[in-house]
Scaffold this motif. Structure first.
Motif, PDB file in Angstrom:
ATOM      1  N   ARG A 504      16.613  30.187  -4.341  1.00  0.00           N
ATOM      2  CA  ARG A 504      16.003  29.109  -5.222  1.00  0.00           C
ATOM      3  C   ARG A 504      14.457  29.075  -5.607  1.00  0.00           C
ATOM      4  O   ARG A 504      13.506  28.426  -6.433  1.00  0.00           O
ATOM      5  CB  ARG A 504      15.937  27.729  -4.371  1.00  0.00           C
ATOM      6  N   LEU A 505      13.515  29.850  -4.472  1.00  0.00           N
ATOM      7  CA  LEU A 505      12.559  29.723  -4.369  1.00  0.00           C
ATOM      8  C   LEU A 505      11.760  30.447  -5.495  1.00  0.00           C
ATOM      9  O   LEU A 505      11.222  30.218  -6.529  1.00  0.00           O
ATOM     10  CB  LEU A 505      11.957  29.800  -2.872  1.00  0.00           C
ATOM     11  N   ALA A 506      12.707  31.606  -6.031  1.00  0.00           N
ATOM     12  CA  ALA A 506      12.368  32.716  -6.815  1.00  0.00           C
ATOM     13  C   ALA A 506      12.598  32.241  -8.087  1.00  0.00           C
ATOM     14  O   ALA A 506      12.503  32.987  -8.866  1.00  0.00           O
ATOM     15  CB  ALA A 506      13.418  34.050  -6.809  1.00  0.00           C
ATOM     16  N   VAL A 507      13.810  31.400  -8.494  1.00  0.00           N
ATOM     17  CA  VAL A 507      13.866  30.682  -9.464  1.00  0.00           C
ATOM     18  C   VAL A 507      12.467  30.017  -9.753  1.00  0.00           C
ATOM     19  O   VAL A 507      12.292  30.627 -11.442  1.00  0.00           O
ATOM     20  CB  VAL A 507      15.087  30.455  -9.469  1.00  0.00           C
ATOM     21  N   ASN A 508      12.412  29.013  -8.819  1.00  0.00           N
ATOM     22  CA  ASN A 508      10.911  27.836  -9.451  1.00  0.00           C
ATOM     23  C   ASN A 508       9.914  29.066  -9.975  1.00  0.00           C
ATOM     24  O   ASN A 508       9.343  28.305 -10.171  1.00  0.00           O
ATOM     25  CB  ASN A 508      10.973  27.211  -8.364  1.00  0.00           C
ATOM     26  N   ALA A 509       9.426  30.245  -9.233  1.00  0.00           N
ATOM     27  CA  ALA A 509       8.242  31.258  -9.363  1.00  0.00           C
ATOM     28  C   ALA A 509       8.781  31.306 -10.379  1.00  0.00           C
ATOM     29  O   ALA A 509       8.068  31.373 -11.183  1.00  0.00           O
ATOM     30  CB  ALA A 509       8.676  32.108  -8.240  1.00  0.00           C
ATOM     31  N   LEU A 511      10.501  30.115 -13.442  1.00  0.00           N
ATOM     32  CA  LEU A 511      10.546  28.773 -14.350  1.00  0.00           C
ATOM     33  C   LEU A 511       9.136  28.554 -14.764  1.00  0.00           C
ATOM     34  O   LEU A 511       8.227  28.428 -15.260  1.00  0.00           O
ATOM     35  CB  LEU A 511      11.327  27.536 -14.071  1.00  0.00           C
ATOM     36  N   GLU A 512       7.879  28.910 -13.399  1.00  0.00           N
ATOM     37  CA  GLU A 512       6.533  28.456 -13.262  1.00  0.00           C
ATOM     38  C   GLU A 512       5.869  28.803 -14.201  1.00  0.00           C
ATOM     39  O   GLU A 512       5.536  29.061 -14.990  1.00  0.00           O
ATOM     40  CB  GLU A 512       6.145  28.349 -12.139  1.00  0.00           C
ATOM     41  N   ALA A 513       6.206  30.162 -13.832  1.00  0.00           N
ATOM     42  CA  ALA A 513       5.153  31.421 -14.544  1.00  0.00           C
ATOM     43  C   ALA A 513       6.144  32.124 -15.974  1.00  0.00           C
ATOM     44  O   ALA A 513       4.850  32.006 -16.643  1.00  0.00           O
ATOM     45  CB  ALA A 513       5.752  33.274 -13.825  1.00  0.00           C
ATOM     46  N   GLY A 515       6.760  29.306 -17.958  1.00  0.00           N
ATOM     47  CA  GLY A 515       5.772  27.825 -18.385  1.00  0.00           C
ATOM     48  C   GLY A 515       7.472  27.083 -19.284  1.00  0.00           C
ATOM     49  O   GLY A 515       7.183  26.192 -19.997  1.00  0.00           O
ATOM     50  N   ASP A 516       8.606  27.039 -18.363  1.00  0.00           N
ATOM     51  CA  ASP A 516       9.562  26.698 -18.566  1.00  0.00           C
ATOM     52  C   ASP A 516       9.539  25.381 -18.045  1.00  0.00           C
ATOM     53  O   ASP A 516       9.102  24.998 -16.353  1.00  0.00           O
ATOM     54  CB  ASP A 516      10.987  27.457 -17.974  1.00  0.00           C
ATOM     55  N   PRO A 517      10.002  23.922 -18.844  1.00  0.00           N
ATOM     56  CA  PRO A 517      10.232  22.428 -18.061  1.00  0.00           C
ATOM     57  C   PRO A 517      11.007  22.683 -17.215  1.00  0.00           C
ATOM     58  O   PRO A 517      11.427  21.552 -17.246  1.00  0.00           O
ATOM     59  CB  PRO A 517       9.982  22.020 -19.856  1.00  0.00           C
ATOM     60  N   ALA A 518      12.253  23.616 -17.859  1.00  0.00           N
ATOM     61  CA  ALA A 518      13.628  23.039 -16.789  1.00  0.00           C
ATOM     62  C   ALA A 518      13.302  22.374 -15.834  1.00  0.00           C
ATOM     63  O   ALA A 518      12.288  23.247 -14.399  1.00  0.00           O
ATOM     64  CB  ALA A 518      14.802  24.412 -16.963  1.00  0.00           C
ATOM     65  N   GLU A 519      14.349  21.368 -14.826  1.00  0.00           N
ATOM     66  CA  GLU A 519      14.111  21.072 -14.045  1.00  0.00           C
ATOM     67  C   GLU A 519      14.553  22.173 -12.602  1.00  0.00           C
ATOM     68  O   GLU A 519      15.175  22.906 -12.665  1.00  0.00           O
ATOM     69  CB  GLU A 519      15.514  20.153 -13.594  1.00  0.00           C
ATOM     70  N   PRO A 520      13.277  22.130 -11.733  1.00  0.00           N
ATOM     71  CA  PRO A 520      13.599  23.289 -10.801  1.00  0.00           C
ATOM     72  C   PRO A 520      14.075  23.263 -10.209  1.00  0.00           C
ATOM     73  O   PRO A 520      15.058  21.904  -9.773  1.00  0.00           O
ATOM     74  CB  PRO A 520      12.159  23.162 -10.177  1.00  0.00           C
ATOM     75  N   ALA A 521      14.483  24.326  -9.433  1.00  0.00           N
ATOM     76  CA  ALA A 521      16.138  24.088  -7.874  1.00  0.00           C
ATOM     77  C   ALA A 521      15.751  23.397  -7.280  1.00  0.00           C
ATOM     78  O   ALA A 521      14.345  23.694  -6.611  1.00  0.00           O
ATOM     79  CB  ALA A 521      16.012  26.039  -7.670  1.00  0.00           C
TER      80      ALA A 521
END
Length: 569
Positions: A504-509, A511-513, A515-521
């Motif tokens: 989940r942390l990898a996914v959130n990182a 998404l941030e890189a 610039g994806d506005p999707a809801e983080p895990a």
């Protein structure tokens, strides 16, 4: 859902264990085109396998596994993943395949002082005294433990009221052995309060395991028993072999989301240029091939990362070289197949006197299928699944550590150690006539020569100071992210929960890189009781001033060294 290029871009996930599959699921649900490559088997160490050629007349081969799975009540991220994996007839998805294991047997040699602890959710919250009594170590209960138990209670209070700064700055760099004052304490105290909490649960030696990790694990378990936080059964197991109940439905769900699952491919090199990964070079059934993507998630187990460091990973981020120095140890599964149901206890068994730090669970009692009709040759009615966590201490039968035994000697030695704790000289729980066959995890090789013994699937051990060598999910390479139970995550323990959080942390990182506005895990932090918040704030101030925790005192027996005839110490 189609498999064409999606708005989120393409992602290559290297590794199909719990971390990799979690990352793939979270990304696919957010519109990314995901490819997962895995060399050995979906689910990694969590997967179940089978004993080839043992099924007859339409029955399945006997089930086997790297080690039995159990799901403590403080797991929150992984149950959320399980809930979202569809399973026919289960409104809660795969989560509905969990069954409560309501009893815990602390078995002792000759059945002297053995204790069966009620860990069921039906019993409701316990008081601290009830928890101790359930462990068979009630203060004043004999064995000279009263003073030691008061000190152990002090250690738990110190940890529970320690600030995050002290946990990372002091207790992370202190072994559990040191923290609990094991030197000079009684053997009984060490077995019940020091070693039992580490070797049989997380395969770590108390002498080197971090107090930050072990203290956090016991804290999380204790809050559940005390009725604090989100309540769930303290101990749960699956109702079938892991791959049947969880991993196979998971990969089917991922495929339905359009995830490409490619088995048999190992990441061999990363082509890194200009601070980005350009491609991953794979080796598999058709030789070598390139895998190109916009984003890369390295979800390899910790013992596989070292090889990839030489293949480009260190070039992507030199700080990742520290991962190769993380410690691993062996927690290996051995299954005994029995001709009659032999539940022992409705839950797990800890063998506190077993030199090989054994734990076990009798699985047929929790499985929905008729074992005899479903598996093997029709004569096997149960599977006693045992985890061996100490491979360096001599056994009671051959006087050798496990890694110096043959495979057959390992099985005989484990059977003898189980019997030493389950039999009292009058009653035999594991009669030899019940034994049909056994299976030792094939990941362990070299036991029958030419040696030395090796384990292809070791377990990360959270040794003291190791937190600072563990990577963050984001790396110096703009499009590379790390996932695994060795990534710094809230649960801070090499577990399926830690692997899920790492994914989940990898996914959130990512998404941030992007610039994806999707809801983080959501990455679930351990429960923190509000009643202790002020004490932690005070401790943070003390720690910044270089002062000890207000409750921290040395063990009462620390200075009770023998006095010589001359009166000097």
């Amino acid at each position: 859902m189609g498999t064409g290029r999606r708005a989120g871009g393409t992602v290559a996930v290297l590794g199909g264990g719990v971390a990799g599959l979690t990352a793939a699921m979270e990304l696919a649900e957010r519109g990314y085109e995901v490819t997962v490559v895995e060399p050995a088997g979906w689910g990694g160490k969590a997967r179940s396998t089978s004993v080839p050629g043992t099924g007859t007349r339409g029955r399945l081969d006997l089930p086997a596994e790297h080690g039995f799975r159990f799901f403590p009540g403080f797991y929150r991220s992984l149950p959320d993943t399980l809930r979202r994996i569809p399973f026919a007839g289960r409104s809660e998805g795969v989560l509905g395949n969990l069954r409560e294991a309501p009893r815990l047997l602390s078995a002792r040699s000759g059945r002297v002082n053995e204790v069966v602890t009620d860990v069921s959710s039906a019993s409701g919250p316990r008081t601290p005294q009830q928890i101790l009594r359930g462990m068979g170590i009630e203060p004043g209960g004999g064995a000279g433990l009263s003073e030691e138990l008061l000190y152990f209670a002090n250690r738990m209070m110190v940890y529970m009221t320690s600030s995050p700064e002290r946990r990372l700055g002091q207790w992370e760099n202190t072994s559990w052995w040191e923290f609990t004052g094991a030197d000079g304490a009684s053997e009984e105290y060490r077995k019940k309060c020091v070693v039992g909490a580490t070797r049989t649960v997380v395969a770590a030696r108390a002498e080197v395991g971090s107090a930050h990790t072990v203290g956090g694990f016991l804290e999380a378990m204790s809050y559940g028993f005390l009725g604090q936080g989100e309540l769930a059964a303290a101990d749960r197991v699956l109702n079938a072999p892991t791959s049947t109940a969880w991993i196979d439905p998971w990969t089917a769900y991922l495929a339905s989301l359009g995830v490409r699952l490619e088995l048999g491919w190992r990441a061999e090199n990363l082509d890194v240029r200009g601070g980005r990964v350009r491609k991953a070079v794979l080796r598999g059934p058709r030789g070598r091939r390139d895998l190109e993507a916009d984003w890369y998630v390295c979800a390899l187990p910790v013992h596989r990362v070292g090889a990839l460091l030489e293949g480009g990973l260190a070039e992507a981020d030199p700080m990742l070289a520290d991962v190769a120095s993380l410690d691993t140890d062996w927690m290996v599964g051995l299954q005994f197949y029995l001709t009659e149901p032999t539940p022992v206890v409705r839950g797990h068994v800890l063998y506190l006197d077993a030199p090989w730090a054994l734990t076990s669970v009798s699985q047929a009692q929790f499985w929905d299928a008729d074992f005899r009709a479903t598996y093997g040759d029709g004569t096997v009615a149960d599977c006693l699944s045992v985890d061996i966590s100490d491979w360096d201490t001599p056994g009671i039968l051959y006087g050798k550590p496990a890694r110096e035994c043959t495979r057959a000697e390992v099985a005989e030695e484990v059977w003898a150690q189980l019997g030493d704790s389950l039999d009292d000289g009058r009653t035999t729980v594991l009669d030899r006539s019940l034994l049909h066959s056994w299976q030792l995890d094939p990941a362990v090789t070299g036991l029958d020569g030419p040696g030395p013994a090796r384990n292809d699937e070791p377990l990360l051990i959270n040794t003291k100071g190791s937190w600072h060598r563990r990577p963050h999910a984001a790396t110096a390479a703009a499009n590379l992210f790390m996932a695994g139970d060795y990534v710094r995550c809230p649960v801070n323990l090499a577990t399926m929960e830690g692997a899920d959080q790492g994914g989940r942390l990898a996914v959130n990182a990512l998404l941030e890189a992007a610039g994806d506005p999707a809801e983080p895990a959501e990455v679930h932090a351990p429960y923190e009781p509000p009643q202790l918040r002020r004490l932690k704030e005070v401790d943070a101030q003390l720690y910044r001033q270089g002062r000890a925790h207000i409750l921290d005192v040395p063990a009462p027996w620390a200075d009770r060294r023998p006095v010589s005839a001359s009166g000097s110490r």
